[in-house]
Design an enzyme around this catalytic site. Structure first.
Site, PDB file in Angstrom:
ATOM      1  N   ASP A  55      -9.770  -9.180  -0.663  1.00 52.50           N
ATOM      2  CA  ASP A  55      -8.857  -8.037  -0.595  1.00 52.50           C
ATOM      3  C   ASP A  55      -8.390  -7.593  -1.983  1.00 52.50           C
ATOM      4  O   ASP A  55      -7.230  -7.267  -2.177  1.00 52.50           O
ATOM      5  CB  ASP A  55      -7.641  -8.341   0.305  1.00 52.50           C
ATOM      6  CG  ASP A  55      -6.706  -7.132   0.426  1.00 52.50           C
ATOM      7  OD1 ASP A  55      -7.211  -6.006   0.534  1.00 52.50           O
ATOM      8  OD2 ASP A  55      -5.482  -7.310   0.408  1.00 52.50           O
ATOM      9  N   GLU A  70      -6.550  -1.789   5.765  1.00 55.02           N
ATOM     10  CA  GLU A  70      -6.431  -2.910   6.714  1.00 55.02           C
ATOM     11  C   GLU A  70      -6.692  -2.445   8.142  1.00 55.02           C
ATOM     12  O   GLU A  70      -6.548  -3.206   9.095  1.00 55.02           O
ATOM     13  CB  GLU A  70      -5.034  -3.530   6.622  1.00 55.02           C
ATOM     14  CG  GLU A  70      -4.867  -4.452   5.432  1.00 55.02           C
ATOM     15  CD  GLU A  70      -5.087  -3.748   4.095  1.00 55.02           C
ATOM     16  OE1 GLU A  70      -4.413  -2.740   3.834  1.00 55.02           O
ATOM     17  OE2 GLU A  70      -5.958  -4.184   3.325  1.00 55.02           O
ATOM     18  N   ASN A 115      -9.781  -1.866  -1.076  1.00 52.85           N
ATOM     19  CA  ASN A 115     -10.645  -2.945  -0.606  1.00 52.85           C
ATOM     20  C   ASN A 115     -11.593  -2.468   0.481  1.00 52.85           C
ATOM     21  O   ASN A 115     -11.284  -1.528   1.207  1.00 52.85           O
ATOM     22  CB  ASN A 115      -9.785  -4.086  -0.047  1.00 52.85           C
ATOM     23  CG  ASN A 115      -8.950  -3.637   1.138  1.00 52.85           C
ATOM     24  OD1 ASN A 115      -7.968  -2.946   0.957  1.00 52.85           O
ATOM     25  ND2 ASN A 115      -9.355  -4.013   2.353  1.00 52.85           N
TER      26      ASN A 115
END
Lengths: 597, 177
Positions: free
Chosen positions: A324, A198, A282
């Site tokens: 994701d 992230e 991801n």
């Protein structure tokens, strides 16, 4: 409500469904799952990652008598995702940040503390940990405990004395790197990967020498073949994974440098094939419009040579990930007969909603069947290996797409399943959630989030936000499924006594029948459970069951991080579906150990 | 005369509406200015001392233009990545009444500029000083601490919560005591 076609043909039920009639002789490879010695030396129990114990003192009949043997406060009220370890007469626990390592003496009444080791990680690391400051456990190997700290250190500690042996700094918080995974020690090498999908962190896995901690090899999961350790031995099964430098060419220029593909989940090891298997996270950012292409080698699985890191094969669960769908879940190594032929397989309940059965020698997909409601894709093309994406659920900049199932947290996130060779069932703790998503523009600023997606989660069909599903591996269908109000964010453990344990986010620690799912016993712990249960034989020769209680993680961040439920997008959208968690549990951090009277 | 009173009142209202706030559309872009002390605690041995208010505080705090700029920058500098739209995530919630490092605009400005030890990065060399003030003003608006006449009135993206000018003061949540 659109797009529940898969769900409709799927019908999850609460009650026990008829026992599978398919004949199974499904076992983990002996070299990866040696006979049970009553210890628990790595979070997944063995290299095959079965999380299955041959101990059978606790049975379906007597589990109702389980009592608390002792408890221990970790002193840290954050999400307790770790599995305790038991080696010899000692139990080892690693806490969330500040990653304290405790050793408890199991020979004495109440299991008093033998020693503790405090690594004192950099407090600023808490600011770049995406989803609570968790740690998923330690690993024991040849007299030492190996574990990782949030601020990017791998540390070896003498298991007898608690004295540090070596400490290698491999992650840089200033580019958003943290380490939350449990290491796996294979052939004298400590395997560790980074977190930060992230934060635009380029994913890697490293092998550190167990003796002195130096880095033996590093394999990146994006970028040129030379850095991904793709060489002449690399033989992927599907055409989509063949070609030169796909880790560069399947991205916009230079986007692979900040493209994710992190290794923050589970690794398995097959000694016979001399291969390790690890998933990749991801691609970053979440907004797919900002990274056209297949985004190799993210959201997939690598088979690598543990000695050199050289890639043997790769399969991409989710090419050009839209939602994701990290590919870091556990893979359980099994040998079984599939369509009349003996196959070496790995079974994998994946974040995108499918239970995959892969030939682990080649990476060929033998089957991929959804284990819950999925509408973001309509299946997996077994010819090309490609996930068939549902165009209606495609996200992008400036577009709100509603009712996407599963969520960013997946039908199942990191929470590991367990496999019992006695029943042939894989016990899958998982979520039942859907979401609305809106892609937005995002700037890359090193060390800050790189997501570009507004997310708002909602309960999945049926309203139960979690489920505990027993999956018949041979028949590739569910045997039974239990509904849970909150996502089942804890791991599972299966035993030869035909009892399966898992925990709920309200704090219930449950024992259910491995055959039918019938609830046999439950105990309310002090906080929500998101940890990994284990079972072991104590110094007194009796079977014990242990679990860390303490809510948190991504799903429980609303409680452990005291987030505000009035913001639907808090904690990357998870808070919207967990608004009531603060009403049923509070932060905690306590070990519970149970035994029969 | 009686008929004219409403006319007069409305004329006064129109005139008052002409008193528009002053907008500095080109704020100073100088990096890292402003080193004024900002207390992060109310505990001061020897008795609380008067805190000196930064003269920029008043300029930015109740200014609709600066608040809306702050809202835009909150996304552009990835504040929203950690704090979401005020509810928090990797970082703490900003729309509640809990302040770890002080609730004054000066304290928030210092928090953004210098960082804080448990994970808040220092943006001293990343964000121009006046834009830090705009961000600090917007952060206060998230907990209902900006005049509703100045706080942003709409979201351009997926609605995470009512717009800032309708958010209640976090301390009372809009209820009378």
């Amino acid at each position: 409500m659109l797009g529940w076609t898969l769900l409709a043909s799927f019908a999850l039920t609460t009650a026990a469904v008829a026992q599978s009639t398919s004949s199974f002789a499904i076992n983990p490879p002996a070299a990866a799952a040696p006979p049970d010695d009553g210890q628990w030396a790595m979070p997944a129990k063995n290299y095959a990652s079965t999380r299955y114990s041959e101990l059978a003192e606790i049975t379906e009949d007597n589990v109702k008598n389980l009592q608390v043997a002792f408890t221990f406060s970790t002193g840290v009220n954050k999400g307790q995702e770790a599995a305790p370890l038991v080696v010899g007469n000692t139990m080892y626990i690693v806490t969330p940040f500040p990653n304290i390592l405790y050793a408890l003496d199991l020979t004495k009444p109440g299991a008093p503390m033998k020693w503790k080791f405090e690594p004192n990680p950099e407090p600023a690391a808490q600011g770049v940990a995406c989803c609570d400051v968790v740690n998923r456990g330690a690993a024991f190997f040849e007299g030492r405990i190996y574990f990782n700290t949030l601020d990017g250190h791998t540390i070896a500690v003498d298991a007898a004395t608690g004295k540090p042996v070596w400490n290698t700094h491999i992650g840089n918080i200033n580019i958003g790197e943290t380490i939350t995974m449990a290491p796996l020690v294979v052939k004298g090498k400590v395997l560790v990967g980074n977190s930060g999908g992230e934060m635009g962190v380029r994913g890697w896995i490293k092998a550190l020498d167990a003796g002195d901690g130096h880095v033996v090899w590093t394999a990146y999961n994006t970028g040129p073949d030379a850095e991904v350790l793709i060489g002449p031995d690399f033989k992927p099964h599907y055409d989509m994974d063949k070609g030169k430098d796909l880790g560069v060419t399947s991205w916009p220029p230079d986007a692979w440098k900040i493209g994710g593909g992190n290794v923050w989940g589970w690794i398995s090891y097959d000694p016979d094939l001399n291969l390790i298997f690890h998933g990749t996270g991801n691609p970053g950012p979440w907004n797919p419009d900002l990274r056209p292409g297949d985004n190799k080698w993210t959201a997939g699985i690598f088979a690598r040579d543990p000695d050199t890191g050289a890639a043997k094969w790769f399969y991409q669960w989710t090419p050009h990930d839209l939602h994701d769908y990290d590919g870091i879940n556990e893979q359980v190594l099994l040998d079984m007969t599939w369509q009349g032929k003996p196959r070496k397989v790995l079974v994998r309940p994946e974040r995108n909603g499918y239970v995959y059965l892969l030939d682990r020698t080649t990476g060929e997909v033998l089957s991929a069947v959804p284990f819950g409601p999925v509408n973001s894709s309509t299946g997996v093309d077994l010819k090309t290996g490609r996930l068939i994406v549902n165009p209606d659920k495609k996200t992008g900049t400036g577009k709100v797409v509603r009712d996407i199932c599963p969520t960013a947290s997946g039908l199942k996130d990191w929470q590991p399943s367990a496999f019992s060779p006695k029943t042939g069932l894989l016990y899958i703790p998982h979520n039942n959630l859907c979401m609305d998503e809106e892609g937005v523009d995002v700037n890359y600023i090193a060390g800050t989030p790189y997501v570009g997606m507004n997310v708002r989660m909602i309960p999945g069909p049926g309203g139960n936000r979690g489920a505990f599903t027993a999956w018949d591996v041979a028949a590739a269908k569910p045997a039974w499924s239990l509904k849970e109000n909150f996502p089942v964010w804890s791991g599972a453990v299966a035993t030869a006594g035909n009892v399966v344990f898992y925990g709920t986010m309200e704090g219930w620690f449950k024992a259910v029948s491995a055959r039918t799912g019938e609830l046999l016993w439950q105990f309310k712990t002090s906080s929500g459970i998101i940890g990994q249960p284990i079972t072991y034989r104590g110094p007194d020769g009796h079977q014990y069951v242990a679990i860390l209680s303490g809510v948190g993680g991504w799903a429980g961040a609303i409680v452990s991080g005291d987030l505000d439920p009035r913001d639907a997008t808090a904690a990357l959208g998870f808070v919207n579906v967990m608004k009531d968690l603060k009403d049923v549990t509070t932060p905690g951090g306590t070990l519970y150990v149970f035994r029969l009277p | 005369m009686n008929r004219c009173l409403p006319c007069l009142l409305s004329a006064m209202l129109v005139l008052a509406a002409c008193q528009r706030e002053e907008r500095e559309t080109r704020p100073q872009s100088a990096l890292g200015s402003g080193d004024q002390p900002a207390a992060v605690t109310a505990l001061e041995p020897g008795g609380q001392r008067p805190t000196s208010s930064d003269n920029k505080a008043g300029v930015f705090e109740a200014n609709a233009f600066h608040l809306s700029e702050g809202k835009r920058l909150f996304n552009w500098f990835n504040c929203s990545g950690c704090h979401a739209n005020g509810g928090g995530g990797m970082g703490p919630a900003l729309m509640d009444q809990k302040w770890l490092y002080g609730s004054s605009i000066e304290s928030i400005h210092a928090t953004i500029r210098d960082g804080r030890p448990n994970g808040m990065p220092s943006f001293r060399d990343t964000i121009p000083d006046d834009q830090i003030w705009e961000l600090a003003a917007f952060v206060r608006a998230l907990s209902g601490n900006a005049p509703s006449s100045a706080a942003p009135g709409r979201d351009d993206d997926m609605m995470p919560h009512p717009s800032e000018n309708r958010l209640p003061d976090a301390a009372t949540l809009g209820k009378s005591p």
